[in-house]
Design a protein around this motif. Structure first.
Motif: not given
Lengths: 529, 794
Positions: A464-474
Motif C-alpha cells: 500500500g505504499y504506492i499504486g499501479k498504472n494497470a492491472a497485473l496479469p492474474g
C-alpha cells in the motif's frame, strides 16, 4: 498519544506477542565506566569486591561499597537477556563501529537501564512532568537523563534487549523477508539492492532513509565490485541484523506519510529440513512478514540445469517453499496464504537462462525498470505494472511449461504471488588465481544490475505504499469496489439468485464466477473483460 | 584411527544425490563414534569461521590458514581453517579440519606436546583431500621447556608476565576482548610460546583456553590471538620485553596471591611441576570443586600443597592469616572434610596469634558450623569461641553466641560455664538475648530455663525469667477468662518450679492471692465453679467468691430453683451485697432465657424476706407456682399432689399454702404480702380449669391483700368464676352476702370497675341491686322464652 511497539527481533514473544507501549522500553546507558578504576575505591589489600565485603571492617565500609556499586553499575558487561536471544543464532551480529572506535565498547555490553526499576531510578533525573522519560516533539518516549548529565537515547526491547532504531514504533511497521534458496545469490542481490535503495525508492516517488547501522555494515562486508571476489555464502545459523528504512511519501499540500520498513535476510538452508532446530529459530521472522521475496537459482530448474555444462540440477525449490508455507499458514491447511510472495529467478543474464527464456523475455529483462513521471518531472508513487505485465505473463508461461510442480504448489498455497527475474551483476564472472594459486570468483565488470528492484517495488505496491498504472496479469479487480482481492468461485457456488419483475416477485438465477473479499460482490468474469 | 584423537571437517559442501545437487555449510568426513557433545561444540567453532568477508588473509598478506586451539573443559579442539577456496558457485569458501583430544583425563593434557606438535600436514585443506581421514599423525619435534623458552626468548620473569597476562584475560570478567601476544610471525615460535603458556597453567585453565593465530571478526571471542603487531591492540603483551597493557598493579597482586602461577613458573624446569598440577587439581577437587577450576579453591589447594609443615603458618603475618581464613570461609565448599581440616588449622593459628575474625568472617564461620561439619572443626571453633569470649566485651560476645546454631551452642554452654567470664556472658546472653526473643511465651521461657540449665549461677537470667513469667501471668489476669487464667497459673507454677524447685511455692501462693483479688461479682464466671475451686485458698475473698459460685451450682446441675433461692438467701443474709443479687439475677436471666418473668419478683421477695419460715413458705409457693410449667416432671407432680396422703389439687395447695403463709408470717411488710398475693393470683388464674377452679370467696380473700376494695382483683386477673352463672357463683359464696362485701361490691359497680357488670349481676341475683333497663329486658325475654319452651314441652 500512546505508541505501540512490536520488537523487530523477538516480536514480543515473552509478552505473548502483544505490543508494548513506548513507556515500557529500556535504555542503553551512555555513561560507561571502563577499566579497573572501580577497584581503586577498595583499599590496596583487597583483590576483589568479595574479599572486601568479607574482610574489611573499617567504619567507611558501607560508603566504599556504595561507591563501588555506583561505579560497577555503568561498567560494560555481558547482558544475559541479550545473550539468551543471540545464543539461538550462534552469537550476535550487532556491530556499531562508532561505539567501538570512540568508546571502546560493544553497544550490546552497555548497561541496560530500566526506568521503572527503583534501583535504577537513583541514577536517573526525574523530569518536570514527574516521570523519568523525555519525550520527543510528537510525545513518544525518546530519552532518559542520567544524574551525571548524559542523555540516553538508545532504546532497547524489554524482552530481548535488542536495539530499536530512532523513531522505531512511531510509524506503522511492515516486515519483509528475503530468502535465498542456497546459491541463489541472495547476498549479492541484497548488496546491490541496499546500495541503490534510495534511488530505487525515488523511482516510485518514495524517499528511503536508513535508520540503523545494519545496512552500512552489510554493505561494508559484502561489497560487490568488478574484479573483486564475490562475498562468501551466508552461514545459515547466523541471524543478520534487520535492515531498517523509513519510507516517506509526499502527501497533498504539506503532508507527508512515513512507514517503517524492516527487511530480514534469511538463508534458504534454514528451510531445508522442516523439523530442524534452525527452522524453529527463524520461523518468527517469516511468520511476522508482510511480504516475502524468495530467490531461486535458475539451476534449480531442470530445463536450465539440463543445458548447463555439468548437467547437475540443484535442490528442488519447492522443498523450502513448502516449509515456508507451513510456517506462515501456522498449521491452517484450509486457507491459502495471502502474504505477497515475490518468486525471483536470479542470474537472468546467464547463458543457460537466456537459452531457455527465449529472445522476447530476455529483451524485456535487459531493460531497466522505468519510472512513471508526473507533470512536474518527479516520479509518481506508481508501480509500472504496464511494463511488468508482459514479463509476468512470460515468466508465468515459462514456469507453467517447465516447472509445473512449482506452479501448482504456488497456486494451491498462495493467493498473492508473482514471478520475477533479474540479474544482480549484469556481467559475467570469472575465476581468478592469486599469487598463492588460491582461486576466487570475481565479476568481470562493469557491474550493472537489471530489474533487482522490481520485486521490491511490487511489494511496496502490495503493502500500500504506492499504486499501479494497470492491472497485473492474474489480477481481476472488483467492478464494484476496485479491490484486487477477488477470487474464483467454486463450481457449486456459481449461481446468484436475484429478484426481478414489477414487484420483485420473480426469482432469477444469474451466473457468477468471481467473488470480492472486500465488498462481497459476486459477478461473472470473462476473459474479454 | 588415531589413538585418543577424533577428527571433523567442515565446509560449504555440495552433495550429489542421484542427479540432484544439494549444497550448504555442513560437517564432512567425521570420525566414527564422535561423542555428540564434542561434535556439537566442534561444528559450532568451525561454523563460527564460516563468515567470509572479503579476502581472508593473514598478517603477511597470505591467504589465511587459521590455526586455533579451543577447550570446552572436556575436549581440546585443534583446528586449521583454510580460506581462499571457492564453492561450486565460485563463491568464497573455507575448509576447516579439527582434531579433538578428550581432556577429561588430565593425562592427555599434562604434556602440551600432545596437541601442540600436530604437524600442519595432518590438516586437510579441501573436501577432496579429506575423503580419507588421517590415520597416523605426523608429529613435530616435541618441545621441552628450556628449548621452548629459548625459541621465544623468554626468561622466567618474562614468562611469568606472559602467563599472568593470559590468566588475567581468562579470569577478569570485565575483559571481553582477546589478549594479543606479539610474535614474529613464525608458527614455530607461536607453538613454542603456547608450549610455555600451557606448561605454566593449571589443568583446568588449559582445558578452557582458546587461541587463534590471526585476528578477524570470527576470532574476536578468543582468549589469546597472536599478532606481529599486537602492540596496536587494546590488550597486548610483548613476551620478549614483558611490556603489556592488561596487568594492573592490583590484578598482578591478585594473581601473585593466588600462588599457583608464580609457583609453576618458578619450578617450570623441574620434573616435579607436573606432579604439582595433578595434586593441585586433586586437592581442589577434594575441597569441593570436581572440575578443579574454582580459583579460590585452587588458591587454597596451592596453600595446602606448599605449606606442608603446619608450623609455617606461625610465620605468616596476621594479615596473611586473615586472608587465608577469609578465602576458606567465603568459598562455597561445604561438606569437604579437607576444607574443615584446613579451617580448623587456621582457626587454631588465629587463637595462638590472639587475632579476631571480622564480623563477616565470624558469620561465615557460624553459617558453616550450622551445616554438617567435622568434629575436628567443631572443636577448633569451640576453642576459638572460648578464646574470643575471654577476650571480648560481654556485649560483643553475646552477639557471637547469637549467631551460633543450637547444636553449636548446646555443646559450647558447658565449656563457657566453666569460667567466670563465660558465666557472666551466658547470664547476659540468656537474660537479654534469649529472653527478649522468647520471654513472651511460656514455651519460650521454659526453653530458656532448659537451655540455661547447664550452668547454675545466673542471677540476671533468674530475675528476668521471674519477671517475664510474672508479666505473662499478670497479663492473663487482666485479659483472660478464668479457664485461661488457671492454665496460665499452672504454667506460671510449673515454670517457677522448673527454675526454683520448692522455692517456687511462695510465688505460686502469691499468684493465687492476686487471682482472688482480681475476682469480683462483675467478672465472676458462675458456671466455672470447678476452675475457681482449683484456685481456692483459705482467705475471706476466696471463700466468699467460692460460696457465691456455689449458689448457682444446683441451678446448673438440676435447675433446682428452690435450693438455689435457699442458698442464696443464706449467702445474702451473711454478705448483704446488693451487687451480688443483680449479678446473679442477670446471670440467671442469661442462662435461662425461657424462665417466666415473675421469677425476678420471686427472687426479690425471697431475698428481702427476713423470716426463715416465710422463706420456706415462699419457696414452697414458688415451687408450686412453677410446677405447672414442669408437667413433664411427673414424679415431682405426683409427689406434690399426694404428699399429705390427701388428694389435693395443685391449685388447692397453692391457695392453701398462700393463706398459711399469710397467717403465719410475722413479717407485716404489706408490700411483700401484696407482691406474693399478686403472683399467686396470677398463678391460680393460670392453674384453674372448668372442673377445678378457684371460687369467688377465695378470690375476694386474695383481693383483700392486693387492694382496699377486694373486687378490684378482677381488674388484674380474669378467673373462670367471672364466666359462671350467677346462681353457681352466689350459691358457693358466703362473703358476697355479707354487708361488708355488699358495700365493697356496690362501690366497685359505682366506680365502674372493669368487671362491674358481672358483679352487678351477682348483686341483682342476691337482691342487693336492681337490674338496669337492658337487664330487665333480658330477664323478660328469658322468662318468656322459658314459658314458650315449657308450653312446647307440654
Amino acid at each position: 498519544m500512546e505508541y505501540n511497539i512490536i520488537c523487530p527481533y523477538c516480536f514480543n514473544e515473552k509478552n505473548g506477542g502483544k505490543p508494548i507501549n513506548d513507556e515500557q522500553v529500556l535504555f542503553r546507558s551512555e555513561k560507561i565506566n571502563n577499566g579497573d578504576a572501580g577497584l581503586d575505591i577498595l583499599p590496596e589489600d583487597y583483590d576483589d569486591i568479595e574479599s572486601f565485603i568479607q574482610r574489611y571492617s573499617g567504619s567507611d565500609k558501607e560508603e566504599r561499597l556504595q561507591k563501588y556499586k555506583d561505579w560497577d553499575f555503568f561498567t560494560p558487561k555481558k547482558d544475559e537477556v541479550y545473550e539468551e536471544f543471540w545464543n539461538k543464532f550462534g552469537g550476535t551480529t550487532e556491530v556499531n563501529p562508532l561505539d567501538k572506535k570512540a568508546f571502546n565498547v560493544e553497544s550490546y555490553m552497555r548497561k541496560v537501564i530500566d526506568p521503572q526499576n527503583s534501583e535504577h531510578q537513583k541514577y536517573l533525573v526525574k523530569q518536570p512532568n514527574g516521570s523519568y522519560f523525555i519525550r520527543d516533539n510528537e510525545g513518544m518516549v525518546a530519552q532518559i537523563e542520567l544524574t551525571s548529565g548524559e542523555k540516553c537515547h538508545r532504546r532497547v526491547c524489554p524482552f530481548c534487549h535488542n536495539p530499536f532504531p530512532d523513531a522505531y514504533g512511531k510509524f506503522p511497521v511492515k516486515f519483509a523477508t528475503v530468502i535465498g534458496i542456497t546459491g541463489a545469490g541472495k547476498t549479492v542481490y541484497l548488496s546491490q539492492l541496499l546500495k541503490r535503495m534510495r534511488s530505487y525508492a525515488v523511482k516510485v516517488g518514495l524517499d528511503a532513509h536508513v535508520t540503523n547501522a545494519g545496512v552500512r555494515v552489510f554493505l561494508d562486508n559484502n561489497a560487490i565490485e568488478a574484479q573483486k571476489p564475490l562475498p562468501g555464502s551466508t552461514p545459515p545459523n547466523r541471524l543478520q541484523q534487520p535492515l531498517f528504512y523509513e519510507m516517506v511519501k509526499e502527501g497533498d499540500g504539506d503532508e507527508r506519510y512515513t512507514d517503517t520498513f524492516v527487511l530480514y535476510d534469511v538463508a534458504g538452508e534454514v528451510f531445508r529440513d522442516e523439523s530442524g532446530g534452525l527452522v524453529r529459530s527463524f520461523a518468527p521472522f517469516v511468520e511476522h512478514s508482510d511480504g516475502v521475496i524468495v530467490l531461486i537459482d535458475p539451476m534449480q530448474f531442470e530445463i536450465i540445469s539440463g543445458t548447463s555444462k555439468n548437467h547437475k540440477q540443484l535442490d528442488d525449490p519447492t522443498t523450502a517453499l513448502n516449509t515456508i508455507h507451513h510456517i506462515i499458514s501456522n498449521g491452517n491447511a484450509k486457507k491459502k496464504c495471502d502474504i505477497p510472495f515475490a518468486i525471483c529467478i536470479s542470474k537472468s543474464d546467464t547463458e543457460e537462462v537466456q537459452d531457455v527464456f527465449g529472445e522476447e523475455l530476455c529483451s524485456l529483462l535487459v531493460n531497466d525498470v522505468e519510472e512513471i513521471k508526473g507533470d512536474d518531472g518527479f516520479p509518481l508513487p506508481i508501480f509500472n505494472a504496464k511494463e511488468y505485465a508482459p514479463i509476468c505473463e512470460k515468466l508465468n508461461k515459462f514456469i507453467m511449461d517447465n516447472e509445473l510442480v512449482l506452479a501448482k504448489m504456488m497456486k494451491t498455497n498462495y493467493s498473492t504471488y508473482k514471478y520475477f527475474a533479474f540479474t544482480a551483476l549484469g556481467c559475467d564472472v570469472k575465476e581468478i588465481e592469486d599469487e598463492q594459486n588460491k582461486k576466487s570468483t570475481c565479476p568481470v565488470g562493469p557491474v550493472i544490475p537489471k530489474r533487482v528492484e522490481e520485486p521490491l517495488l511490487w511489494l511496496f505496491y502490495r503493502l500500500g505504499y504506492i499504486g499501479k498504472n494497470a492491472a497485473l496479469p492474474g489480477e481481476v479487480p472488483c467492478p464494484n469496489c476496485g479491490s484486487i482481492k477477488t477470487y474464483e468461485l467454486p463450481e457449486d457456488e456459481r449461481e446468484e439468485y436475484v429478484r426481478k419483475g414489477l414487484f420483485g416477485l420473480r426469482r432469477m438465477a444469474i451466473p457468477v464466477n468471481r467473488y470480492c473479499e472486500d465488498c462481497q460482490y459476486k459477478w461473472e468474469y470473462t476473459q474479454d473483460q | 584411527m588415531i589413538k585418543n584423537m577424533l577428527q571433523c571437517c567442515y565446509t560449504n559442501a555440495s552433495r550429489e544425490e542421484g542427479s540432484i545437487l544439494t549444497s550448504g555449510w555442513q560437517a564432512v568426513c567425521v570420525s566414527p563414534d564422535f561423542p555428540r557433545d564434542a561434535f556439537s561444540e566442534c561444528t559450532r567453532i568451525q561454523n563460527a569461521n564460516s563468515t567470509i568477508n572479503g579476502i581472508m588473509k593473514d598478517e603477511s598478506g597470505n591467504v589465511l590458514n587459521l590455526f586455533e586451539i579451543s577447550g570446552d573443559g572436556s575436549y581440546i579442539y585443534i583446528l586449521r581453517t583454510q580460506y581462499g577456496l571457492t564453492d561450486r558457485l565460485g563463491r568464497a569458501n573455507m575448509f576447516s579440519h579439527a582434531y579433538v583430544l578428550p581432556a577429561k583425563s588430565n593425562e592427555n593434557i599434562s604434556d602440551p606436546n600432545s596437541f601442540l606438535t600436530i604437524a600442519n600436514e595432518n590438516f586437510k585443506e579441501n573436501e577432496e583431500d579429506a575423503m580419507r581421514l588421517q590415520e597416523n599423525l605426523i608429529r613435530l619435534k616435541a618441545f621441552d621447556i628450556r628449548s621452548a623458552m629459548e625459541i621465544c626468548g623468554l626468561d622466567k620473569e618474562k614468562m611469568l608476565t606472559l602467563v599472568k597476562s593470559v590468566y588475567a584475560q581468562m579470569t577478569d570478567k570485565k575483559i571481553v576482548k582477546p589478549l594479543f601476544i606479539r610474535y614474529n610471525g613464525d608458527e614455530n615460535v607461536l607453538r613454542a610460546m603456547l608450549y610455555c603458556i600451557y606448561s605454566a597453567l593449571p589443568f583446568s585453565a588449559r582445558k578452557r583456553l582458546s587461541v587463534a593465530s590471526v585476528f578477524n571478526e570470527n576470532t574476536a571471542n578468543m582468549n589469546i590471538v597472536f599478532s606481529v603487531s599486537a602492540g596496536e591492540q587494546e590488550y597486548f603483551c610483548n613476551p620478549a620485553t614483558g611490556e603489556n597493557s592488561i596487568l594492573t598493579e592490583r590484578s598482578e597482586r591478585r594473581i601473585t596471591r593466588l600462588g599457583f602461577l608464580d609457583h609453576a613458573v618458578k619450578n617450570i624446569d623441574t620434573p616435579q611441576l607436573s606432579e604439582y598440577f595433578f595434586r593441585l587439581e586433586e586437592i581442589t577437587g577434594s575441597l569441593g570443586d570436581p572440575t578443579g577450576a574454582n580459583e579460590l579453591l585452587m588458591k587454597i589447594a596451592h596453600s595446602i600443597i606448599t605449606t606442608s609443615d603446619k608450623s609455617e603458618y606461625d610465620k605468616k603475618s596476621d594479615s596473611e592469616l586473615d586472608i587465608l581464613l577469609s578465602d576458606a570461609l567465603r568459598s562455597d565448599s561445604l561438606g569437604s572434610s579437607l576444607m574443615d581440616k584446613y579451617i580448623a588449622l587456621l582457626l587454631d593459628k588465629v587463637v595462638a596469634k590472639k587475632m579476631v575474625l571480622s564480623n563477616e568472617n565470624d558469620i561465615s564461620l557460624s553459617n558453616r558450623v550450622k551445616s554438617n561439619v567435622s568434629k575436628e572443626l567443631l572443636e577448633s571453633v569451640d576453642r576459638y569461641r572460648l578464646y574470643m569470649f575471654n577476650e571480648m566485651p560481654i556485649e560483643k560476645a553475646v552477639i557471637v553466641l547469637e549467631n551460633m546454631s543450637d547444636n553449636e551452642m548446646d555443646g559450647f554452654v558447658k565449656k563457657l560455664s566453666e569460667t567466670d567470664k563465660g558465666r557472666q556472658t551466658l547470664d547476659h546472653y540468656y537474660s537479654v538475648v534469649e529472653l527478649n526473643k522468647n520471654g513472651g511465651s511460656w514455651e519460650g521461657i521454659q526453653r530458656v530455663i532448659v537451655r540455661s540449665k547447664g550452668f547454675k549461677q545466673k542471677p540476671e537470667t533468674q530475675k528476668r525469667i521471674i519477671e517475664c513469667a510474672t508479666a505473662l501471668y499478670e497479663n492473663s489476669l487482666k485479659v483472660d477468662k478464668v479457664k485461661q487464667i488457671v492454665e496460665s497459673y499452672n504454667n506460671y507454677a510449673k515454670t517457677l518450679e522448673m527454675l526454683l524447685g520448692d522455692e517456687s511455692e511462695k510465688y505460686a501462693h502469691q499468684a493465687k492471692i492476686d487471682f482472688w483479688k482480681n475476682v469480683g461479682y462483675y467478672n465472676i464466671e458462675l458456671d466455672q465453679r470447678d476452675e475457681y475451686s482449683k484456685m481456692y485458698i483459705d482467705t475471706f475473698e476466696s471463700s466468699k467468691m467460692m460460696a457465691y459460685c456455689e449458689i448457682s451450682q444446683e441451678l446448673l446441675k438440676k435447675e433446682n430453683f428452690e435450693k438455689f433461692f435457699r442458698n442464696f438467701n443464706i449467702y445474702f443474709s451473711k454478705v448483704k451485697d446488693e451487687t451480688s443479687i443483680k449479678v446473679l439475677v442477670n446471670w440467671v436471666k442469661t442462662k435461662f432465657p425461657n424462665l417466666r418473668k415473675d421469677f425476678e419478683i420471686w427472687f426479690e421477695i425471697i431475698t428481702y424476706t427476713k423470716d426463715k419460715n416465710d422463706v420456706e413458705y415462699l419457696l414452697e409457693l414458688y415451687d408450686l407456682s412453677v410446677i405447672k410449667e414442669e408437667t413433664e416432671d411427673n414424679e415431682r407432680h405426683d409427689k406434690l399432689t399426694f404428699e399429705s396422703g390427701e388428694k389435693k389439687s395443685q391449685l388447692n395447695r397453692v391457695v392453701d399454702t398462700f393463706f398459711d403463709y399469710v397467717e403465719c408470717t410475722r413479717d407485716k411488710n404489706k408490700k411483700i404480702i401484696k407482691a406474693v398475693a399478686s403472683l399467686i393470683t396470677a398463678v391460680c388464674a393460670r392453674l384453674e380449669t372448668e372442673e377445678d377452679y378457684v371460687d369467688l370467696d377465695t378470690w375476694l380473700r386474695f383481693g383483700n391483700y392486693i387492694d382496699e376494695n377486694c373486687f378490684y382483683i378482677f381488674d388484674v386477673v380474669k378467673p373462670i368464676v367471672l364466666s359462671l352463672s350467677e346462681q353457681e357463683v352466689i350459691d358457693n359464696s358466703t362473703y358476697i352476702k355479707e354487708s361488708e362485701y355488699i358495700e365493697l361490691a356496690n362501690e366497685y359497680i359505682k366506680d365502674r370497675g372493669s368487671e362491674y357488670k358481672t358483679v352487678k349481676k351477682w348483686m341483682v341475683y342476691t337482691g342487693e341491686a336492681k337490674p338496669g333497663l337492658f337487664g330487665r329486658f333480658t330477664k323478660l325475654f328469658e322468662s318468656g322464652k322459658d314459658q314458650s319452651e315449657s308450653k312446647k314441652n307440654k
